[in-house]
Design a protein around this motif. Structure first.
Motif, PDB file in Angstrom:
ATOM      1  N   LYS A 143      35.234  62.876  48.270  1.00  0.00           N
ATOM      2  CA  LYS A 143      36.031  63.951  47.682  1.00  0.00           C
ATOM      3  C   LYS A 143      35.687  65.272  48.357  1.00  0.00           C
ATOM      4  O   LYS A 143      34.562  65.488  48.811  1.00  0.00           O
ATOM      5  N   LEU A 144      36.667  66.133  48.411  1.00  0.00           N
ATOM      6  CA  LEU A 144      36.546  67.377  49.161  1.00  0.00           C
ATOM      7  C   LEU A 144      35.549  68.338  48.523  1.00  0.00           C
ATOM      8  O   LEU A 144      35.532  68.536  47.303  1.00  0.00           O
ATOM      9  N   LYS A 145      34.731  68.959  49.398  1.00  0.00           N
ATOM     10  CA  LYS A 145      33.818  70.018  48.963  1.00  0.00           C
ATOM     11  C   LYS A 145      34.239  71.360  49.543  1.00  0.00           C
ATOM     12  O   LYS A 145      34.329  72.362  48.836  1.00  0.00           O
ATOM     13  N   SER A 146      34.496  71.397  50.869  1.00  0.00           N
ATOM     14  CA  SER A 146      34.918  72.655  51.506  1.00  0.00           C
ATOM     15  C   SER A 146      35.764  72.347  52.728  1.00  0.00           C
ATOM     16  O   SER A 146      35.670  71.268  53.315  1.00  0.00           O
ATOM     17  N   PHE A 147      36.587  73.324  53.113  1.00  0.00           N
ATOM     18  CA  PHE A 147      37.533  73.124  54.221  1.00  0.00           C
ATOM     19  C   PHE A 147      37.725  74.430  54.969  1.00  0.00           C
ATOM     20  O   PHE A 147      38.134  75.433  54.394  1.00  0.00           O
ATOM     21  N   GLU A 148      37.403  74.417  56.264  1.00  0.00           N
ATOM     22  CA  GLU A 148      37.654  75.537  57.163  1.00  0.00           C
ATOM     23  C   GLU A 148      38.553  75.027  58.286  1.00  0.00           C
ATOM     24  O   GLU A 148      38.070  74.349  59.193  1.00  0.00           O
ATOM     25  N   PRO A 149      39.855  75.295  58.228  1.00  0.00           N
ATOM     26  CA  PRO A 149      40.784  74.757  59.229  1.00  0.00           C
ATOM     27  C   PRO A 149      40.322  75.049  60.654  1.00  0.00           C
ATOM     28  O   PRO A 149      39.936  76.172  60.985  1.00  0.00           O
ATOM     29  N   GLY A 150      40.344  74.020  61.474  1.00  0.00           N
ATOM     30  CA  GLY A 150      39.971  74.177  62.868  1.00  0.00           C
ATOM     31  C   GLY A 150      38.484  74.243  63.110  1.00  0.00           C
ATOM     32  O   GLY A 150      38.042  74.345  64.268  1.00  0.00           O
ATOM     33  N   ARG A 151      37.686  74.150  62.044  1.00  0.00           N
ATOM     34  CA  ARG A 151      36.235  74.288  62.210  1.00  0.00           C
ATOM     35  C   ARG A 151      35.473  73.123  61.569  1.00  0.00           C
ATOM     36  O   ARG A 151      34.887  72.305  62.259  1.00  0.00           O
ATOM     37  N   GLN A 152      35.493  73.044  60.257  1.00  0.00           N
ATOM     38  CA  GLN A 152      34.629  72.080  59.589  1.00  0.00           C
ATOM     39  C   GLN A 152      35.156  71.732  58.202  1.00  0.00           C
ATOM     40  O   GLN A 152      35.715  72.579  57.507  1.00  0.00           O
ATOM     41  N   THR A 153      34.966  70.485  57.813  1.00  0.00           N
ATOM     42  CA  THR A 153      35.303  70.013  56.465  1.00  0.00           C
ATOM     43  C   THR A 153      34.120  69.219  55.937  1.00  0.00           C
ATOM     44  O   THR A 153      33.543  68.408  56.664  1.00  0.00           O
ATOM     45  N   THR A 154      33.754  69.454  54.685  1.00  0.00           N
ATOM     46  CA  THR A 154      32.650  68.708  54.090  1.00  0.00           C
ATOM     47  C   THR A 154      33.128  67.967  52.854  1.00  0.00           C
ATOM     48  O   THR A 154      34.009  68.430  52.124  1.00  0.00           O
TER      49      THR A 154
END
Length: 522
Positions: free
Chosen positions: A209-220
Motif C-alpha cells: 500500500k502506498l506511503k509516499s509518491f514523488e513523480p519522477g523521483r521515488q515512491t515508497t
C-alpha cells in the motif's frame, strides 16, 4: 504481454527479451552469475525470510507519472501498478493464465457469457472486502472515456449493461460476441478497484500500500498486512527509484543504493560481471520491439513499401548491433510459443534487390522517412540506428529522430509515422487484440483489413481448437503479407540484483523483479 500507453505498456518488455540462449554473454561471463537458456542467478536459498526493504531502480519516470490504476505512462507507473493492484487472472512466470482473485468460473458454449465467483475474504488497502459490485465498478470505470484508460479497448466486447451481480461474490459477464481468451484479457491491465476509488488516494488488493509518491523521483510502499495470500508479502516495504540514465542505475546497483535493476542495457552488462555481491538473472522471453509503420499514411499506405522495408532488414546483423546477439530471429509475427503460431511461413531474409523493385513499383524510389525513437529500453535506440544504416543499401534515407521519453509518450504517441515500441509477450489473440484487431485502441500501425477483421471475429469465438488454428493461420498470412510491423527478433532480458535478493526465477515476460509479493531478502 501488453504490456499504460494509450496503448500497451511500454513496460511490457521494459527493455528487451527473447527465446535465444544467451551464448555471447555466457561465454564471456568471467565469473558473473549470468546463466544460460533463461536461468536463475545467485541468491539466497532455503525458506523465505521476513523483513527488509526492496529498492527497485527503474529507468525513466517523469512529472507525468501516475498513481492511477488505469494510466501507465512509464515503467515506474507499471511498478506502482504491480505493487498496489491486482487482476482477476494473472500470467505465471511461464505464461500460463491462472486464477488470482477468482475462486471458480464457468462459461457457456458460445463463450459469450462468463460466470465468475470471487475469492472470499480479499481485502482492499482501506479495509473494504472485495465484492461483485467492485468488479462491475472496475469495468465501468475502465470503460468511462473520462478515465482515459489505455486498455479500455480490451473490454470493448463487454456488454456492461447486461452484465450483473448474481450474489455478493459472483458476477455474470455478458459479451457482445464470444471470447475464448477472456481470462487472458482480464489478466492484463484491467485492475480491480473498490467502489468509491479515488486515484489521488489509491487503494487496491495488491501486496503493498502506498506511503509516499514523488513523480519522477521515488515512491515508497509498506506491506499490506491483511493481504489475502497467506504469509505474503515477505518484505516490510518497497521503494521504487526513477533513474534518468542507465549508467546511473547500474552504478546505484553496484553501490548498494538499489537492490535490483530490471532489463539492464546490453552494453552495460560487462560492468556487472564478476562484481562481488551482484548477479544477473537471465530471462528468455517472447518480448519484441516492433518497428511500426503507419499503414494509413504515405508512404506506408502502400503494402509494397511495407514489404520493401521488411526486406531491407538483415535480421541477424540488426540483432547483433542492437542486442549483442541476445535475440532469436523473428519473422514479423508475434507469439512464437503459442500453439496457434504459424511456423510454416517462410523465414523472411534480406533481399535488397527485391526491396528496390517493390519501391520502384510503388513510385517510392529514393524514399526519405523519419524514424522517431527514444530511450525506451535496452537496445531500442541502437535498433533504430542500425535499421537506418541497412536501409541505405536500397537508396532509402531513414532519419533517426531521437526524442525524450516524455515527448515520445506525449500527444503523438500511437500516431508517429514510423517508430519502435515495447510490447509484452502474450498469446496470439491477446497480442492481436492489442495491436491489429478491430477492437484494438492501441493499433499504432493503424492497420485496417476487412478480411483480417472478419477472421479475427470468427477465431476468438471458435471453441474447436483445430478450426481456431486454421483461422489463426489465415490471419497470420495476412499480417505476413501486408501488416504494419517489422519484428526482427525476440530479445532476452537481464535483471541485475543483489545476491541477498531471493524469490527470483526466470520469467517469460521478462518481469521477474516486478513480482513483488514473491521477493525476500536474506
Amino acid at each position: 504481454m501488453e504490456l499504460s500507453r494509450r496503448g500497451v505498456l511500454r513496460t511490457g518488455a521494459l527493455g528487451g527479451a527473447a527465446l535465444l540462449s544467451g551464448g555471447l554473454l555466457s561465454a564471456c561471463a568471467g565469473g558473473a552469475n549470468t546463466g544460460t537458456g533463461g536461468s536463475g542467478s545467485a541468491g539466497p536459498t532455503g525458506a523465505p525470510k521476513r523483513g527488509g526493504t526492496f529498492v527497485h531502480g527503474i529507468s525513466g519516470g517523469s512529472s507525468k507519472d501516475s498513481l492511477s490504476a488505469f494510466v501507465i505512462n512509464s515503467a515506474s507507473d507499471f511498478g506502482r501498478f504491480c505493487a498496489m493492484y491486482e487482476t482477476l487472472w494473472f500470467p505465471s512466470a511461464d505464461y500460463t493464465i491462472q486464477k488470482k482473485l477468482v475462486d471458480e468460473y464457468s462459461v457457456n458454449k458460445a463463450a459469450d457469457e462468463w460466470t465468475i465467483r470471487l475469492k472470499s475474504g480479499v481485502e482492499f488497502h482501506n479495509g473494504k472486502k472485495l465484492t461483485a459490485e467492485d468488479v462491475l465498478h472496475s469495468f465501468t470505470t475502465l470503460l468511462d472515456p473520462k478515465t482515459a484508460a489505455a486498455y479500455a479497448g480490451s473490454l470493448s466486447d463487454l456488454d456492461l449493461a447486461n452484465s450483473r451481480k448474481v450474489d455478493e461474490l459472483t458476477v455474470r459477464l455478458k459479451l457482445k460476441s464470444g471470447l475464448t481468451n477472456l481470462p487472458e484479457i482480464l489478466s492484463t491491465f484491467i485492475p480491480i478497484i473498490p467502489v468509491g476509488y479515488d486515484p489521488a488516494k489509491p487503494v487496491g488488493t495488491g501486496p503493498f500500500k502506498l506511503k509516499s509518491f514523488e513523480p519522477g523521483r521515488q515512491t515508497t510502499f509498506t506491506r499490506h498486512e491483511n493481504y489475502w495470500q497467506h504469509g505474503k508479502p515477505y518484505l516490510d516495504s518497497l521503494t521504487i527509484i526513477d533513474f534518468a540514465d542507465e549508467s546511473s542505475r547500474v552504478n546505484a546497483l553496484l553501490s548498494g543504493q538499489v537492490t535490483g535493476a530490471d532489463t539492464i542495457e546490453f552494453s552495460l552488462l560487462p560492468q556487472l560481471q564478476g562484481k562481488s555481491g551482484v548477479s544477473l538473472l537471465h530471462q528468455q522471453t517472447n518480448s519484441f520491439v516492433p518497428l511500426q509503420m503507419r499503414t494509413d499514411k504515405p508512404p506506408f499506405d502502400d503494402p509494397r513499401v511495407r514489404q520493401a522495408f521488411r526486406l531491407l532488414v538483415d535480421r541477424k546483423a540488426l540483432n547483433e548491433a542492437s542486442f549483442l546477439g541476445h535475440a532469436r530471429i523473428a519473422n514479423d509475427l508475434y507469439a512464437p510459443s503459442d500453439p496457434l503460431y504459424d511456423a510454416s511461413l517462410p523465414q523472411r531474409e534480406q533481399d535488397v534487390a527485391q526491396a528496390k523493385y517493390l519501391l520502384k513499383q510503388a513510385g517510392a524510389e529514393n524514399l526519405k522517412v523519419t524514424l522517431t525513437t527514444a530511450d525506451l529500453g535496452a537496445g531500442i535506440v541502437s535498433l533504430s540506428q542500425a535499421f537506418a544504416e541497412q536501409a541505405k543499401r536500397a537508396g532509402v534515407t531513414v532519419t533517426v529522430d531521437k526524442v525524450d521519453q516524455a515527448t515520445f509518450y506525449g500527444p503523438n504517441y500511437g500516431n508517429w509515422l514510423f517508430s519502435p515500441n515495447l510490447t509484452t509477450p502474450a498469446n496470439y489473440f491477446y497480442t492481436c487484440q492489442s495491436s491489429d484487431a478491430p477492437t484494438s485502441t492501441t493499433n499504432f500501425t493503424h492497420f485496417k483489413d476487412a478480411e483480417f477483421d472478419s477472421l479475427y471475429r470468427q477465431a476468438v469465438a471458435e471453441t474447436d481448437t483445430a478450426k481456431q488454428k486454421e483461422l489463426a493461420h489465415r490471419m497470420q498470412k495476412i499480417q505476413y503479407d501486408r501488416g504494419g510491423y517489422i519484428i526482427a527478433g525476440f530479445y532476452d532480458a537481464f535483471d541485475g540484483h543483489s545476491n541477498r535478493l531471493g524469490g527470483l526465477k526466470p520469467d517469460v515476460s521478462g518481469l521477474a523483479l516486478y513480482r513483488y509479493a514473491d521477493l525476500w531478502l536474506a
